[in-house]
Write an enzyme that holds these catalytic residues in place. Structure first.
Site, PDB file in Angstrom:
ATOM      1  N   LEU A   1       0.856  -1.192   0.000  1.00 35.39           N
ATOM      2  CA  LEU A   1       0.000   0.000   0.000  1.00 35.39           C
ATOM      3  C   LEU A   1       0.889   1.239   0.000  1.00 35.39           C
ATOM      4  CD1 LEU A   1      -2.470  -0.984   2.880  1.00 35.39           C
ATOM      5  CD2 LEU A   1      -3.113  -0.671   0.481  1.00 35.39           C
TER       6      LEU A   1
ATOM      7  N   LYS B   1      -5.446  -0.523   9.938  1.00 41.56           N
ATOM      8  CA  LYS B   1      -4.302  -1.210   9.307  1.00 41.56           C
ATOM      9  C   LYS B   1      -3.700  -2.130  10.367  1.00 41.56           C
ATOM     10  CE  LYS B   1      -0.267  -0.555   6.459  1.00 41.56           C
ATOM     11  NZ  LYS B   1       0.724  -1.232   7.284  1.00 41.56           N
TER      12      LYS B   1
ATOM     13  N   ARG C   1       2.339 -13.568   1.653  1.00 40.72           N
ATOM     14  CA  ARG C   1       2.467 -12.663   0.499  1.00 40.72           C
ATOM     15  C   ARG C   1       3.801 -12.880  -0.219  1.00 40.72           C
ATOM     16  NH1 ARG C   1       2.879  -6.229   1.444  1.00 40.72           N
ATOM     17  NH2 ARG C   1       4.893  -6.933   2.179  1.00 40.72           N
TER      18      ARG C   1
ATOM     19  N   GLU D   1      -5.348 -10.336   7.130  1.00 37.12           N
ATOM     20  CA  GLU D   1      -4.166 -10.207   7.986  1.00 37.12           C
ATOM     21  C   GLU D   1      -4.223 -11.239   9.113  1.00 37.12           C
ATOM     22  OE1 GLU D   1      -2.169  -7.882   6.870  1.00 37.12           O
ATOM     23  OE2 GLU D   1      -0.877  -7.170   8.486  1.00 37.12           O
TER      24      GLU D   1
END
Ligand code: NAD
Length: 336
Positions: A85, A118, A139, A176
């Site tokens: 991001l 976040k 990821r 997450e």
């Protein structure tokens, strides 16, 4: 003659330093410096590359996401890349973000945003086929991640089967994995008693717990998962809602956990209000967050806006002031 470095030589030093910090953070799960210090160097590199675009190279850390997966795990190729991001560190950059979007869309009306805390953990992709969890991956470098299926299956709030029935044949859920603060404190107490490794913060504890070769260890760690987006959805003809926020609610109907603080708002003024509300609540939340994320809610606009090298244009993370800043100021060891 002046001693100040040329942009070229400073860029070389910054890239080397950032690559070294990335290795410690993403591969070893042991950060060498506080995030605020890392962010300052990263932003300095971004600014230098913006001022001297001819010096941007493909292998610059500004063009990449995370780090290559560890060879101890089998690899998973992401069918849709898992990106990072862009960051905003103040009000002005958030206002500029919304203006950039409206200019690019050639639309003067205000945009609706999905607003999300976040979470400070690590991004995970979970694939469901015919409603059953079949694969989970980190990821990694955004293109290839580590296969951590067995470990993710041990996380209590990750459903092994989806609820309801009208889900697509293949559904990739992204979100997450994090360790709530209370669990982190307990884990560190136990680690101390057993003279084992004590974790620097909940994010490291989550990363270290999830990237275990023995899933029995992961099963004993207090990990949780919150979903925040979709990856692959098949068949292509499957009809999904047209708003990101509605897609999140659909995930919730299928049994996936969502962060209770997720909301939507209009315009950058609405985003700033949400930022302040979550910042005020930060210490009372049961998990660590390092900012909030704003995403354009309309999927057709997201598609129009597209991506740059490592991040979507339609989302931004507005970071909170670093809680580690005080340590940073005293940290004279890492002056680059
Ligand atoms: P990032 O953490 O700034 O943002 C992207 C990540 O945010 C996603 O991959 C996802 O995991 C997470 N996220 C949390 N909630 C989300 C939500 N609601 N929607 C979408 N994503 C959400 O980017 P990054 O590339 O993972 O890491 C960069 C950051 O990591 C730096 O800003 C720095 O703070 C830290 N870092 C620190 C060091 C160090 O040495 N201390 C080294 C490398 C990176």
């Amino acid at each position: 003659m002046s001693d100040s470095p040329t942009p070229e030589s400073r860029i070389v030093v910054l890239r080397q330093t950032i690559n070294e910090y990335n290795y410690h953070y993403y591969v070893l799960d042991e950060p060498k410096v506080p995030d605020a210090q890392y962010d300052r160097l990263f932003n300095e590199l971004l600014a230098l590359e913006k001022a001297h675009p001819q010096l941007v190279t493909e292998d610059s850390p500004t063009q990449k996401v995370g780090a290559a997966p560890l060879s101890a795990f089998s690899q998973v190729e992401h069918e849709v890349p898992m990106l990072s991001l862009d960051n905003a560190f103040d009000e002005e950059s958030l206002i500029a973000f919304e203006k950039r979007l409206r200019d690019r869309l050639k639309d003067t009306s205000e945009l609706t945003f999905s607003c999300e805390p976040k979470l400070d953990g690590l991004a995970v992709s979970i694939l469901y086929e015919q409603g059953k969890l079949v694969r989970a991956a980190t990821r990694g470098d955004g293109r290839v991640g580590e296969n951590i299926t067995e470990n993710v299956r041990t996380i209590a709030n990750v459903p092994l089967s989806l609820r309801g029935e009208n889900w697509p044949e293949r559904l990739e859920v992204r979100g997450e994995v994090f360790m709530p603060r209370a669990g982190f404190i307990k884990l560190n107490e136990m680690q101390k008693q057993q003279q084992a490794k004590v974790f620097a913060n909940p994010r490291n504890a989550a990363a270290g717990s999830l990237r275990q070769l023995d899933s029995r260890i992961t099963a004993k760690r207090p990990l949780q998962f919150y979903a925040y987006s979709l990856g692959v959805v098949q068949p292509d003809s499957y009809s999904l809602p047209l708003l990101h926020s509605e897609r999140l609610h659909l995930l919730a109907e299928w049994g996936l956990p969502l962060c209770p603080e997720v909301d939507s708002t209009i315009g950058s003024h609405g985003c700033l209000k949400y930022y302040q509300r979550i910042l005020d609540a930060r210490d009372t939340l049961p998990y660590d967050i390092d900012g909030v994320v704003f995403k354009v809610d309309r999927i057709d606009l997201q598609e129009k806006l597209g991506f740059v090298s490592r991040a979507p244009r339609w989302a931004i993370a507005q970071k909170f002031p670093a809680q580690e800043e005080i340590t940073t100021l005293q940290d004279v060891e890492f002056q680059v």
